[in-house]
Motif scaffolding. Structure first.
Motif, PDB file in Angstrom:
ATOM      1  N   MET A 793       1.155  -1.556   0.046  1.00  0.00           N
ATOM      2  CA  MET A 793       0.133   0.237   0.169  1.00  0.00           C
ATOM      3  C   MET A 793       0.671   0.966  -0.099  1.00  0.00           C
ATOM      4  O   MET A 793       1.228   2.216  -1.360  1.00  0.00           O
ATOM      5  N   ILE A 794       1.671   1.049   0.729  1.00  0.00           N
ATOM      6  CA  ILE A 794       2.519   2.506   0.328  1.00  0.00           C
ATOM      7  C   ILE A 794       4.177   2.661  -0.793  1.00  0.00           C
ATOM      8  O   ILE A 794       3.883   3.408  -0.969  1.00  0.00           O
ATOM      9  N   LEU A 795       3.375   1.386  -1.369  1.00  0.00           N
ATOM     10  CA  LEU A 795       4.450   1.845  -2.586  1.00  0.00           C
ATOM     11  C   LEU A 795       3.022   1.853  -3.410  1.00  0.00           C
ATOM     12  O   LEU A 795       4.171   2.870  -4.470  1.00  0.00           O
ATOM     13  N   ILE A 796       2.541   1.872  -3.389  1.00  0.00           N
ATOM     14  CA  ILE A 796       1.266   2.109  -4.597  1.00  0.00           C
ATOM     15  C   ILE A 796       1.050   3.606  -4.094  1.00  0.00           C
ATOM     16  O   ILE A 796       0.292   4.545  -4.664  1.00  0.00           O
ATOM     17  N   THR A 797       1.013   4.463  -3.262  1.00  0.00           N
ATOM     18  CA  THR A 797       0.940   5.457  -1.994  1.00  0.00           C
ATOM     19  C   THR A 797       1.572   6.465  -3.447  1.00  0.00           C
ATOM     20  O   THR A 797       1.646   7.101  -3.474  1.00  0.00           O
ATOM     21  N   ILE A 798       3.099   6.076  -2.990  1.00  0.00           N
ATOM     22  CA  ILE A 798       4.280   6.796  -3.522  1.00  0.00           C
ATOM     23  C   ILE A 798       4.271   7.172  -4.790  1.00  0.00           C
ATOM     24  O   ILE A 798       4.440   8.031  -5.421  1.00  0.00           O
ATOM     25  N   CYS A 799       3.815   5.878  -5.695  1.00  0.00           N
ATOM     26  CA  CYS A 799       3.999   5.386  -6.856  1.00  0.00           C
ATOM     27  C   CYS A 799       2.172   6.320  -7.282  1.00  0.00           C
ATOM     28  O   CYS A 799       2.699   7.202  -8.864  1.00  0.00           O
ATOM     29  N   THR A 800       2.097   6.700  -6.691  1.00  0.00           N
ATOM     30  CA  THR A 800       0.724   7.972  -6.742  1.00  0.00           C
ATOM     31  C   THR A 800       1.091   9.146  -7.237  1.00  0.00           C
ATOM     32  O   THR A 800       0.741   9.373  -7.811  1.00  0.00           O
ATOM     33  N   ILE A 801       1.393   9.447  -5.821  1.00  0.00           N
ATOM     34  CA  ILE A 801       2.626  10.504  -5.644  1.00  0.00           C
ATOM     35  C   ILE A 801       3.092  11.065  -6.473  1.00  0.00           C
ATOM     36  O   ILE A 801       3.000  11.895  -7.440  1.00  0.00           O
ATOM     37  N   ILE A 829      -9.796  -0.022  -7.147  1.00  0.00           N
ATOM     38  CA  ILE A 829      -9.470  -1.715  -6.011  1.00  0.00           C
ATOM     39  C   ILE A 829      -9.328  -1.561  -5.233  1.00  0.00           C
ATOM     40  O   ILE A 829     -10.675  -2.024  -4.977  1.00  0.00           O
ATOM     41  N   TRP A 830      -8.442  -0.830  -4.938  1.00  0.00           N
ATOM     42  CA  TRP A 830      -8.003  -1.527  -3.509  1.00  0.00           C
ATOM     43  C   TRP A 830      -9.190  -1.413  -2.525  1.00  0.00           C
ATOM     44  O   TRP A 830      -9.485  -1.705  -1.796  1.00  0.00           O
ATOM     45  N   ALA A 832     -12.117  -0.143  -3.224  1.00  0.00           N
ATOM     46  CA  ALA A 832     -13.411  -1.247  -2.960  1.00  0.00           C
ATOM     47  C   ALA A 832     -13.056  -2.999  -2.462  1.00  0.00           C
ATOM     48  O   ALA A 832     -13.950  -3.142  -1.862  1.00  0.00           O
ATOM     49  N   PHE A 833     -11.906  -3.090  -2.366  1.00  0.00           N
ATOM     50  CA  PHE A 833     -10.991  -4.280  -2.540  1.00  0.00           C
ATOM     51  C   PHE A 833     -11.452  -4.899  -0.568  1.00  0.00           C
ATOM     52  O   PHE A 833     -12.709  -6.081  -0.345  1.00  0.00           O
ATOM     53  N   VAL A 834     -10.606  -3.796   0.232  1.00  0.00           N
ATOM     54  CA  VAL A 834     -11.158  -3.645   1.818  1.00  0.00           C
ATOM     55  C   VAL A 834     -12.136  -3.710   1.694  1.00  0.00           C
ATOM     56  O   VAL A 834     -12.503  -5.118   2.804  1.00  0.00           O
ATOM     57  N   PRO A 835     -13.460  -3.142   2.108  1.00  0.00           N
ATOM     58  CA  PRO A 835     -14.367  -3.536   2.535  1.00  0.00           C
ATOM     59  C   PRO A 835     -15.275  -4.307   2.422  1.00  0.00           C
ATOM     60  O   PRO A 835     -15.768  -5.576   2.787  1.00  0.00           O
ATOM     61  N   ILE A 836     -14.817  -5.286   1.126  1.00  0.00           N
ATOM     62  CA  ILE A 836     -15.715  -5.911  -0.081  1.00  0.00           C
ATOM     63  C   ILE A 836     -14.952  -7.033   0.760  1.00  0.00           C
ATOM     64  O   ILE A 836     -16.078  -8.487   1.133  1.00  0.00           O
ATOM     65  N   TYR A 837     -13.472  -7.726   0.457  1.00  0.00           N
ATOM     66  CA  TYR A 837     -12.928  -8.834   1.619  1.00  0.00           C
ATOM     67  C   TYR A 837     -13.781  -8.655   2.501  1.00  0.00           C
ATOM     68  O   TYR A 837     -13.459  -9.821   2.944  1.00  0.00           O
ATOM     69  N   CYS A 852      -9.395 -12.943  -5.631  1.00  0.00           N
ATOM     70  CA  CYS A 852      -8.471 -13.357  -6.116  1.00  0.00           C
ATOM     71  C   CYS A 852      -8.882 -12.528  -7.614  1.00  0.00           C
ATOM     72  O   CYS A 852      -8.504 -12.536  -8.684  1.00  0.00           O
ATOM     73  N   ILE A 853      -9.699 -12.302  -8.175  1.00  0.00           N
ATOM     74  CA  ILE A 853     -10.520 -10.885  -8.938  1.00  0.00           C
ATOM     75  C   ILE A 853     -10.051  -9.729  -8.767  1.00  0.00           C
ATOM     76  O   ILE A 853      -9.339  -9.379  -9.828  1.00  0.00           O
ATOM     77  N   SER A 854     -10.059  -9.036  -7.822  1.00  0.00           N
ATOM     78  CA  SER A 854      -8.936  -7.967  -7.530  1.00  0.00           C
ATOM     79  C   SER A 854      -7.447  -8.180  -7.794  1.00  0.00           C
ATOM     80  O   SER A 854      -7.245  -6.963  -8.378  1.00  0.00           O
ATOM     81  N   ILE A 855      -6.898  -9.449  -7.663  1.00  0.00           N
ATOM     82  CA  ILE A 855      -5.536  -9.620  -7.534  1.00  0.00           C
ATOM     83  C   ILE A 855      -5.537  -9.219  -9.491  1.00  0.00           C
ATOM     84  O   ILE A 855      -4.421  -8.469  -9.531  1.00  0.00           O
ATOM     85  N   SER A 856      -6.336  -9.840 -10.001  1.00  0.00           N
ATOM     86  CA  SER A 856      -6.396 -10.432 -11.765  1.00  0.00           C
ATOM     87  C   SER A 856      -6.584  -8.873 -12.138  1.00  0.00           C
ATOM     88  O   SER A 856      -6.279  -8.392 -12.841  1.00  0.00           O
ATOM     89  N   LEU A 857      -7.725  -8.061 -11.000  1.00  0.00           N
ATOM     90  CA  LEU A 857      -7.594  -7.054 -11.561  1.00  0.00           C
ATOM     91  C   LEU A 857      -6.797  -5.847 -11.836  1.00  0.00           C
ATOM     92  O   LEU A 857      -6.677  -5.368 -13.060  1.00  0.00           O
ATOM     93  N   SER A 858      -5.746  -6.022 -10.688  1.00  0.00           N
ATOM     94  CA  SER A 858      -4.794  -4.923 -10.400  1.00  0.00           C
ATOM     95  C   SER A 858      -4.023  -5.350 -11.410  1.00  0.00           C
ATOM     96  O   SER A 858      -3.697  -4.755 -12.103  1.00  0.00           O
TER      97      SER A 858
END
Length: 976
Positions: A793-801, A829-830, A832-837, A852-858
């Motif tokens: 999540m930290i990597l994703i956040t920094i990439c997004t920044i 995606i993430w 939405a995934f966390v509350p659904i999971y 599985c679908i969330s990982i494949s979507l990412s």
């Protein structure tokens, strides 16, 4: 003596027939018109029909409302007649006609209507249907649609059949009912010409008691309707219950003219016996509804559990507005199959095409809640003038549209007795066919005069036209109806349209087969349905585990002062001779007479409740739909990823692949491949090996993707935001440096995963969402899984920044924008995934599928966004994948002019081009973009080791520098 009595009865009927026209004339005009409405079709043989087309009226024989079941049964008879007449193997050359009347669900009115059948048989009483064309012997008119009947199909209610059968037997007219089930109709001394395609209520009473015994209910109340159906049925039930030690707490009868006070009184009496929670209903449909209405008015704190006969059956409209009271009811219905061809027949009918049924317009208006435009022009349907006016003046009804058709969407559902109506018609047809074969095929030819005379004496068959000769012969025409009943009708045996066997016993009764239904709420819906939970054929077969009870999670008890049955313990109350038997919990077993004990997790008691057994262990199955969908997505993603890898390997040394950063591209594709492969580790049966793969696969797979993306975005950001501050070449931007940085970032996730395995060793565990389920899962807590992904999540956040920071770089540096889009989508995606999971924790299948679908979507987002432009050029435009400098293009001239004037570049800097130099232009599909000017042919270039090299030209004016080659140029030219 019996002969004299029979003659006297016939004389009485004859007197009634003489006087009935006079009485009709003296009665109200509306009643006379009502009696005259019928369905009449010509034929060589006429079969009568009696169906409850209208409901009972209040103060009048017929009410204004049509009875849906009655109209369907009428149409079922017409449908069967059509099939028989069109079948060359049944009665060839002989056409069956009909004369169908409305009973209005009332026995006395039905008897009056049946007099028309008898009147038609006594041709000397009604000469209007005869003609004398040439002064010869009278013959039936060829266009007369009604006439003498050879047999009658109906009625529906047992009370109607009792009245009609007594009349028809005097004139030797056989009768076959598709719905009357009263036990007394099996008495051949009284109803010697009556048969039915349904069984008598004797079997139904046995089935009802079987249901009570199956639930260990030994103390119940009963309610029955006044009349032959309810009284004979409840009599048989009480007899059967007494023989099998089932006690009756309260026995109530519903009078014919009962009002709401009577029904409220019945419910009040039932409440005085709280231990008798089971209530058996042997009532007509309308009485069953009013009982439920009274129960709703009483607002019962402890609901009754209804066990109902086929008078309730599986009618949906009976329960409109009463679904909550009726939930959990168990009903008995004659076993019948859906005739799909009849549904097609009904769905093509309209008021315009169905002119032979005078009541179909009313049925149409009631079904669609609309009004036909030309009501006054329609044939009279039996409604009174007042009711018709009300219908037209009802502002809530719209005009019927010509596109309306019967379908399930408008509530059409095939009525349960349709099969038995069709069977009744075919029983007559096959019996007549056998009679024809016996009497007509061996008969010698006769003279035309004799044949003409015999045909004129025939009172029950007519030819459709003078051009068509009937194949019915005089012997067949004169055959006695009673002999026909005994010698032919009772002896028929055939397989009907639904594939069921049809035959009669010597009492004229059909085979006894019943469906046991349970009224249940639909899952994830506010609707209700009847669900088949068992069958009865010479014995009960019932699946008690599928039964739903009203406001009960377990099977209720209905017993008092009797020994407790299996799985129950005693709870003493007051007098020692009376106790309440209380069931143990579904997960408990009987420890002793007064104690239940829990079986424990993963265990369930045997049926005898004396001990427990281990439940079946559940886990994701490969054939499950929850596994097939994510596997299909993963397989497709793996295939596409491999294609991209092969395509890049094939074009390994081309400018486009070199400019894309080959090392990081392959690293990123490998991470995408790992993410897709995680699906198979997650779906596999939990073992130590698969659980280890899950932990490493999910965390490391994501870290490979986002570490590579972070390295790319960091590099682009450093180049475009730091180049103007220093003329020195930036460090750590070579391909080798990028690989080292990416590997270091991935190693951090690997280290975290190894620490996690030490803290929480891999393995399997049992999960119990409820007491009936044991699920095998990996020993991974949901929160532990979330913490393991914090680094990603930290990597994703920094990439997004970084993606946000580089959003204003030159427009043609497309990869920064694609990376940005990738990261924005990944964040969505993430999120939405966390509350659904965590929200689907009670369903391991849904939770695993979601993961599985969330990982494949990412992985798919990264694959599509970052590689589709490159694949597009490699596959469809390989001509753009070249190294070439263009000196005299219009783009060059325009860009050079702009650079000479000191126009601001697309990166925000304003520079004036010095003599002998050129403004920087760099571009790459996915990695670089152009500035505001193009380099000249004399622009300095550096090799890969120094960070500079040649520039690859794209045909649209963009330039594609190889990986790392544009860095030095950017730094030098921006500082100049």
């Amino acid at each position: 003596m019996k002969q004299k009595k029979k003659i006297a009865n016939i004389l009485v009927v004859v007197m009634v027939l003489f006087w009935s026209p006079v009485v009709d004339l003296k009665g109200p005009s509306n009643a006379h018109t009502q009696d005259s409405v019928s369905v009449s079709l010509p034929g060589d043989i006429i079969l009568g029909g009696l169906f409850p087309v209208h409901e009972k009226g209040e103060g009048a024989p017929c009410g204004p409302k049509v009875y849906n079941r009655g109209v369907q049964r009428l149409e079922a008879m017409l449908y069967a007649i059509d099939r028989v007449n069109n079948d060359p193997n049944i009665l060839p050359g002989i056409t069956i006609g009909v004369h169908i009347l409305d009973t209005c669900s009332r026995d006395t009115y039905a008897l009056n209507q049946s007099l028309q059948f008898v009147r038609a048989s006594l041709n000397n009483l009604d000469t209007s249907v005869f003609e004398c064309a040439d002064a010869s012997s009278p013959q039936l008119k060829k266009n007369t649609s009604s006439g003498p009947v050879f047999g009658v199909i109906g009625g529906s209610y047992s009370s109607v059949s009792l009245q009609v059968a007594n009349l028809l037997r005097l004139f030797h007219i056989p009768q076959v009912s598709p719905a009357s089930t009263a036990k007394t109709l099996s008495d051949k001394s009284r109803f010697d010409l009556f048969a039915r395609t349904v069984p008598p209520d004797t079997f139904q009473s046995v089935a009802l008691v079987d249901i009570l015994k199956n639930f260990n209910w030994s103390y119940v109340s009963t309610i029955h309707s006044e009349g032959s159906y309810g009284e004979y049925g409840i009599e048989a039930l009480h007899k059967e219950a007494t023989e099998r030690n089932v006690c009756i707490a309260v026995a109530e009868k519903v009078p014919s003219a009962a009002d709401d006070k009577v029904f409220d009184s019945i419910i009040s009496k039932l409440q005085k016996k709280p231990n008798a929670r089971g209530v058996v209903l042997f009532t007509r449909a309308e009485d069953a509804r009013r009982i439920l209405q009274a129960a709703k008015r009483a607002n019962l704190s402890q609901p009754f559990h209804w066990i109902a006969s086929d008078g309730w059956g599986k009618q949906q409209k009976l329960l409109d507005g009463l679904e909550d009271i009726a939930e959990g009811a168990i009903t008995v219905e004659l076993q019948s199959e859906i005739i799909e061809d009849f549904d097609r027949y009904m769905m093509q009918l309209t008021p315009e095409t169905n002119q032979r049924n005078p009541w179909f317009a009313e049925y149409w208006e009631d079904t669609f809640n609309c009004a036909l435009t030309s009501v006054s022009e329609e044939p009279y349907t039996g409604k009174s003038v007042e009711s018709t006016d009300n219908m037209i003046g009802d502002k809530t009804k719209t005009t019927c549209d010509n596109s309306y058709r019967l379908s399930e969407k408008v509530g059409y559902e095939q009525e349960s007795k349709t099969q038995f109506v069709v069977d009744a018609v075919y029983a007559f047809a096959y019996a007549l066919h056998n009679l024809h074969n016996d009497r007509c095929n061996t008969q010698s030819d006769q003279t035309s005069e004799t044949r003409k005379h015999l045909q004129s004496e025939s009172v029950w068959y007519r030819k459709l036209s003078t051009d068509t000769k009937s194949q019915a012969c005089p012997d067949m025409a004169n055959y006695d109806g009673k002999d026909f009943y005994n010698n032919y009708l009772l002896n028929v045996s055939f397989i009907d349209l639904a594939g069921s066997e049809v035959k009669f016993d010597r009492q004229g009764d059909g085979l006894a087969r019943y469906d046991i239904l349970n009224y249940q709420r639909l899952e994830n819906s506010s609707g209700y349905q009847y669900k088949v939970i068992g069958k009865w054929f010479n014995g009960l077969q019932l699946n008690s585990e599928t039964v739903v009870w009203n406001k009960e999670t377990e099977q209720p008890t209905s017993a008092c002062s009797l020994p407790c049955e299996v799985g129950m313990i005693k709870k003493q109350q007051g007098d020692t001779c009376c106790w309440i038997c209380d069931s143990c919990e579904s997960f408990e077993y009987v420890y002793d007479e007064f104690t239940c004990k829990d079986c424990g997790p993963g265990l369930w008691p045997y049926a005898d409740k004396l001990s427990c057994f281990a439940l079946d262990i559940q886990y994701m199955k490969w054939k499950s739909l929850f596994a097939l969908i994510p596997m299909a997505i993963a397989i497709f993603g793996i295939a596409v990823t491999i294609i991209v890898i092969v395509l890049f390997a094939k074009n390994h040394d081309t400018p486009l692949v070199r400019a894309s950063g080959r090392e990081l591209s392959y690293t990123l594709l490998f991470g995408i491949l790992v993410c897709y492969c995680n699906t198979f580790a997650l779906i596999a049966k939990p073992t130590i090996g698969s659980c280890v793969l899950q932990r490493f696969g999910i965390g490391v797979g994501f870290s490979i993707i986002y570490s590579a993306l972070l390295t790319k975005t960091n590099r682009i950001s450093r180049i475009f935001h730091s180049a103007s501050k220093s003329a020195q070449r930036l460090k750590y931007i070579s391909p080798q440096s990028q690989v080292v940085i990416t590997t270091s970032l991935i190693a951090i996730q690997v280290l975290i995963t190894m620490i996690w395995m030490v803290v929480e060793p891999p393995g399997t565990r049992f999960y119990y969402p409820d007491r009936r389920e044991v699920i095998l899962k990996c020993n991974i807590q949901d929160m532990s899984f979330l913490f393991s992904q914090l680094y990603n999540m930290i990597l994703i956040t920094i990439c997004t920044i970084y993606a946000i920071k580089t959003r204003k770089i030159p427009e043609n540096f497309n990869e920064s924008k694609f990376i940005g889009f990738t990261m924005y989508t990944t964040c969505i995606i993430w999120l939405a995934f966390v509350p659904i999971y965590f929200g689907t924790g009670n369903s391991y299948e849904v939770q695993t599928t979601t993961l599985c679908i969330s990982i494949s979507l990412s992985a798919s987002v990264a694959l599509v966004c970052l590689y589709s432009p490159k694949v597009y050029i490699l596959v469809f435009h390989p001509d753009k994948n070249v190294r070439k400098l263009t000196m005299n293009s219009t783009v060059y001239r325009r860009s050079a002019a702009a650079g000479a004037q000191g126009a601001p570049t697309s990166s925000g800097y304003s520079r004036t081009q010095a003599p002998g130099t050129t403004a920087l232009t760099g571009g790459a599909v996915g990695t670089t973009a152009s500035s505001s000017a193009l380099p000249t042919q004399n622009s300095p270039t550096l090799d890969d080791a120094s960070g500079q090299s040649n520039v690859v030209h794209k045909s649209n004016g963009e330039f594609l520098p190889e990986e790392g080659e544009f860095v030095g140029s950017i730094c030098n030219r921006i500082n100049k």
